[in-house]
Design a protein around this motif. Structure first.
Motif, PDB file in Angstrom:
ATOM      1  N   LYS A 184       3.302  10.567  -9.347  1.00  0.00           N
ATOM      2  CA  LYS A 184       2.810  10.792 -10.712  1.00  0.00           C
ATOM      3  C   LYS A 184       1.680  11.824 -10.728  1.00  0.00           C
ATOM      4  O   LYS A 184       1.630  12.689 -11.615  1.00  0.00           O
ATOM      5  N   GLY A 185       0.789  11.723  -9.734  1.00  0.00           N
ATOM      6  CA  GLY A 185      -0.308  12.680  -9.657  1.00  0.00           C
ATOM      7  C   GLY A 185       0.190  14.093  -9.413  1.00  0.00           C
ATOM      8  O   GLY A 185      -0.314  15.054 -10.012  1.00  0.00           O
ATOM      9  N   VAL A 212       0.463  24.705  -9.258  1.00  0.00           N
ATOM     10  CA  VAL A 212       1.911  24.627  -9.494  1.00  0.00           C
ATOM     11  C   VAL A 212       2.672  24.843  -8.187  1.00  0.00           C
ATOM     12  O   VAL A 212       3.601  24.084  -7.850  1.00  0.00           O
ATOM     13  N   LYS A 213       2.274  25.853  -7.450  1.00  0.00           N
ATOM     14  CA  LYS A 213       2.964  26.183  -6.199  1.00  0.00           C
ATOM     15  C   LYS A 213       2.792  25.091  -5.144  1.00  0.00           C
ATOM     16  O   LYS A 213       3.783  24.587  -4.583  1.00  0.00           O
ATOM     17  N   ASP A 214       1.546  24.718  -4.874  1.00  0.00           N
ATOM     18  CA  ASP A 214       1.272  23.775  -3.778  1.00  0.00           C
ATOM     19  C   ASP A 214       1.733  22.350  -4.101  1.00  0.00           C
ATOM     20  O   ASP A 214       2.315  21.674  -3.249  1.00  0.00           O
ATOM     21  N   HIS A 215       1.446  21.905  -5.303  1.00  0.00           N
ATOM     22  CA  HIS A 215       1.860  20.542  -5.657  1.00  0.00           C
ATOM     23  C   HIS A 215       3.373  20.456  -5.869  1.00  0.00           C
ATOM     24  O   HIS A 215       3.977  19.405  -5.640  1.00  0.00           O
ATOM     25  N   GLY A 216       3.972  21.565  -6.290  1.00  0.00           N
ATOM     26  CA  GLY A 216       5.434  21.579  -6.405  1.00  0.00           C
ATOM     27  C   GLY A 216       6.076  21.391  -5.038  1.00  0.00           C
ATOM     28  O   GLY A 216       7.043  20.629  -4.880  1.00  0.00           O
ATOM     29  N   LYS A 217       5.505  22.050  -4.034  1.00  0.00           N
ATOM     30  CA  LYS A 217       6.009  21.914  -2.664  1.00  0.00           C
ATOM     31  C   LYS A 217       5.799  20.491  -2.143  1.00  0.00           C
ATOM     32  O   LYS A 217       6.699  19.899  -1.539  1.00  0.00           O
ATOM     33  N   ALA A 218       4.609  19.940  -2.398  1.00  0.00           N
ATOM     34  CA  ALA A 218       4.307  18.568  -1.944  1.00  0.00           C
ATOM     35  C   ALA A 218       5.228  17.560  -2.634  1.00  0.00           C
ATOM     36  O   ALA A 218       5.694  16.602  -2.016  1.00  0.00           O
ATOM     37  N   ASN A 219       5.499  17.793  -3.911  1.00  0.00           N
ATOM     38  CA  ASN A 219       6.393  16.898  -4.652  1.00  0.00           C
ATOM     39  C   ASN A 219       7.797  16.899  -4.040  1.00  0.00           C
ATOM     40  O   ASN A 219       8.450  15.855  -3.951  1.00  0.00           O
ATOM     41  N   ASP A 220       8.241  18.074  -3.635  1.00  0.00           N
ATOM     42  CA  ASP A 220       9.570  18.178  -3.010  1.00  0.00           C
ATOM     43  C   ASP A 220       9.614  17.412  -1.692  1.00  0.00           C
ATOM     44  O   ASP A 220      10.611  16.755  -1.367  1.00  0.00           O
ATOM     45  N   GLU A 221       8.538  17.502  -0.921  1.00  0.00           N
ATOM     46  CA  GLU A 221       8.467  16.784   0.351  1.00  0.00           C
ATOM     47  C   GLU A 221       8.498  15.274   0.128  1.00  0.00           C
ATOM     48  O   GLU A 221       9.150  14.530   0.867  1.00  0.00           O
ATOM     49  N   LEU A 222       7.780  14.836  -0.906  1.00  0.00           N
ATOM     50  CA  LEU A 222       7.739  13.402  -1.204  1.00  0.00           C
ATOM     51  C   LEU A 222       9.116  12.914  -1.663  1.00  0.00           C
ATOM     52  O   LEU A 222       9.538  11.805  -1.315  1.00  0.00           O
ATOM     53  N   LYS A 223       9.820  13.742  -2.404  1.00  0.00           N
ATOM     54  CA  LYS A 223      11.170  13.375  -2.857  1.00  0.00           C
ATOM     55  C   LYS A 223      12.133  13.268  -1.672  1.00  0.00           C
ATOM     56  O   LYS A 223      12.996  12.388  -1.644  1.00  0.00           O
ATOM     57  N   ALA A 249      15.283   9.742   1.939  1.00  0.00           N
ATOM     58  CA  ALA A 249      15.553   9.287   3.313  1.00  0.00           C
ATOM     59  C   ALA A 249      15.317   7.788   3.485  1.00  0.00           C
ATOM     60  O   ALA A 249      15.993   7.129   4.276  1.00  0.00           O
ATOM     61  N   THR A 250      14.363   7.236   2.747  1.00  0.00           N
ATOM     62  CA  THR A 250      14.025   5.823   2.902  1.00  0.00           C
ATOM     63  C   THR A 250      14.667   4.935   1.839  1.00  0.00           C
ATOM     64  O   THR A 250      14.572   3.712   1.915  1.00  0.00           O
ATOM     65  N   GLY A 251      15.295   5.547   0.857  1.00  0.00           N
ATOM     66  CA  GLY A 251      15.933   4.763  -0.197  1.00  0.00           C
ATOM     67  C   GLY A 251      14.948   4.217  -1.216  1.00  0.00           C
ATOM     68  O   GLY A 251      15.224   3.226  -1.888  1.00  0.00           O
ATOM     69  N   TYR A 252      13.792   4.865  -1.343  1.00  0.00           N
ATOM     70  CA  TYR A 252      12.777   4.395  -2.285  1.00  0.00           C
ATOM     71  C   TYR A 252      12.860   5.203  -3.582  1.00  0.00           C
ATOM     72  O   TYR A 252      13.051   6.422  -3.557  1.00  0.00           O
ATOM     73  N   THR A 253      12.712   4.525  -4.711  1.00  0.00           N
ATOM     74  CA  THR A 253      12.791   5.192  -6.006  1.00  0.00           C
ATOM     75  C   THR A 253      11.398   5.507  -6.523  1.00  0.00           C
ATOM     76  O   THR A 253      10.602   4.602  -6.791  1.00  0.00           O
ATOM     77  N   LEU A 254      11.106   6.778  -6.675  1.00  0.00           N
ATOM     78  CA  LEU A 254       9.805   7.225  -7.167  1.00  0.00           C
ATOM     79  C   LEU A 254       9.792   7.246  -8.697  1.00  0.00           C
ATOM     80  O   LEU A 254      10.831   7.427  -9.327  1.00  0.00           O
ATOM     81  N   PRO A 255       8.617   7.091  -9.298  1.00  0.00           N
ATOM     82  CA  PRO A 255       8.525   7.205 -10.756  1.00  0.00           C
ATOM     83  C   PRO A 255       8.836   8.642 -11.173  1.00  0.00           C
ATOM     84  O   PRO A 255       8.578   9.582 -10.418  1.00  0.00           O
ATOM     85  N   THR A 256       9.386   8.799 -12.360  1.00  0.00           N
ATOM     86  CA  THR A 256       9.782  10.139 -12.821  1.00  0.00           C
ATOM     87  C   THR A 256       9.000  10.594 -14.053  1.00  0.00           C
ATOM     88  O   THR A 256       9.339  11.610 -14.660  1.00  0.00           O
ATOM     89  N   GLN A 316       0.833  -1.203   0.000  1.00  0.00           N
ATOM     90  CA  GLN A 316       0.000   0.000   0.000  1.00  0.00           C
ATOM     91  C   GLN A 316       0.871   1.258   0.000  1.00  0.00           C
ATOM     92  O   GLN A 316       0.582   2.219  -0.726  1.00  0.00           O
ATOM     93  N   ASP A 317       1.931   1.256   0.819  1.00  0.00           N
ATOM     94  CA  ASP A 317       2.837   2.406   0.873  1.00  0.00           C
ATOM     95  C   ASP A 317       3.445   2.680  -0.507  1.00  0.00           C
ATOM     96  O   ASP A 317       3.505   3.826  -0.963  1.00  0.00           O
ATOM     97  N   LYS A 318       3.925   1.614  -1.145  1.00  0.00           N
ATOM     98  CA  LYS A 318       4.567   1.760  -2.452  1.00  0.00           C
ATOM     99  C   LYS A 318       3.579   2.262  -3.504  1.00  0.00           C
ATOM    100  O   LYS A 318       3.894   3.136  -4.305  1.00  0.00           O
ATOM    101  N   LYS A 319       2.378   1.679  -3.487  1.00  0.00           N
ATOM    102  CA  LYS A 319       1.347   2.081  -4.452  1.00  0.00           C
ATOM    103  C   LYS A 319       0.969   3.550  -4.250  1.00  0.00           C
ATOM    104  O   LYS A 319       0.821   4.304  -5.217  1.00  0.00           O
ATOM    105  N   PHE A 320       0.828   3.932  -2.979  1.00  0.00           N
ATOM    106  CA  PHE A 320       0.476   5.321  -2.683  1.00  0.00           C
ATOM    107  C   PHE A 320       1.577   6.278  -3.112  1.00  0.00           C
ATOM    108  O   PHE A 320       1.309   7.307  -3.737  1.00  0.00           O
ATOM    109  N   ALA A 321       2.816   5.949  -2.766  1.00  0.00           N
ATOM    110  CA  ALA A 321       3.940   6.825  -3.105  1.00  0.00           C
ATOM    111  C   ALA A 321       4.066   7.010  -4.616  1.00  0.00           C
ATOM    112  O   ALA A 321       4.281   8.129  -5.099  1.00  0.00           O
TER     113      ALA A 321
END
Length: 205
Positions: A75-76, A104-115, A120-127, A65-70
């Motif tokens: 991507k979203g 652009v502003k809010d999702h850009g910030k959220a994207n940075d947090e997710l990255k 920190a966890t060593g997980y590779t996100l889709p690009t 679930q964590d991986k699917k959500f991340a």
């Protein structure tokens, strides 16, 4: 004559007995000499019984679930930023342009947090976007004026309704604490986006 024979037999018998004693003694001695002390099997078989401890995996133990959500959030978030950039430049309505800029502003910030979380966890996100998202983006890019505004605001309402459901699910049922926290803290922003998207959609009908 008879006495002489008996004497010879007696001497022979004594010699034979003496020889047997000597042989027995020699055999006993040989046996003693040949008997080697038992090898210390404990020494020979002594191995390092200390268990080999494996290195601790520093990567977070993520559930499916964590991986699917991340993956979906990454991507979203990319799609929201890309579409928001289109709206900021291509929208006909000032309200829709403003909505795009906020995305652009809010999702850009959220994207940075997710990255940061992924690093920190060593997980590779889709690009990149998936095929359906790329098609939606391409279709939106081809629209102009009021038609663009209607399609964009409709997409934002639909996408944010879906996003809110996914973020709520992760916030309550995720396994990895920091990812759950990300989902929880991002929810109010998504709910605000949905409200603003509904207002913008109503204004361009």
């Amino acid at each position: 004559m008879k006495n002489s024979i008996l004497a010879i037999l007696a001497v022979a018998s004594m010699v034979a007995c003496k020889k047997n004693e000597t042989t027995s003694t020699d055999q006993a001695g040989d046996s003693t000499a040949m008997t080697a002390p038992a090898a210390d099997s404990g020494m020979m078989n002594n191995t390092d019984s200390t268990a080999v401890t494996g290195t601790t995996d520093t990567k977070a133990n993520l559930s499916d679930q964590d991986k699917k959500f991340a993956d979906a959030a990454a991507k979203g978030g990319m799609m929201e930023v890309m579409m928001g950039q289109l709206a900021a430049t291509n929208a006909n309505s000032a309200t829709v342009k403003s909505l795009g800029q906020m995305m652009v502003k809010d999702h850009g910030k959220a994207n940075d947090e997710l990255k940061k979380w992924a690093t920190a966890t060593g997980y590779t996100l889709p690009t990149s976007l998936d095929a359906d998202q790329q098609k939606q983006y391409d279709d939106l890019k081809a629209k102009k004026g009021a038609e663009f505004d209607r399609m964009y605001t409709d997409l934002m309402v639909t996408d944010h309704q879906k996003d809110i459901a996914e973020f709520k699910k992760e916030a309550s049922g995720g396994s990895e604490a920091s990812l759950k926290s990300f989902a929880s803290t991002t929810l109010p922003t998504l709910e605000h986006h949905l409200m603003e998207s509904e207002k913008a959609k109503a204004s361009v009908k």
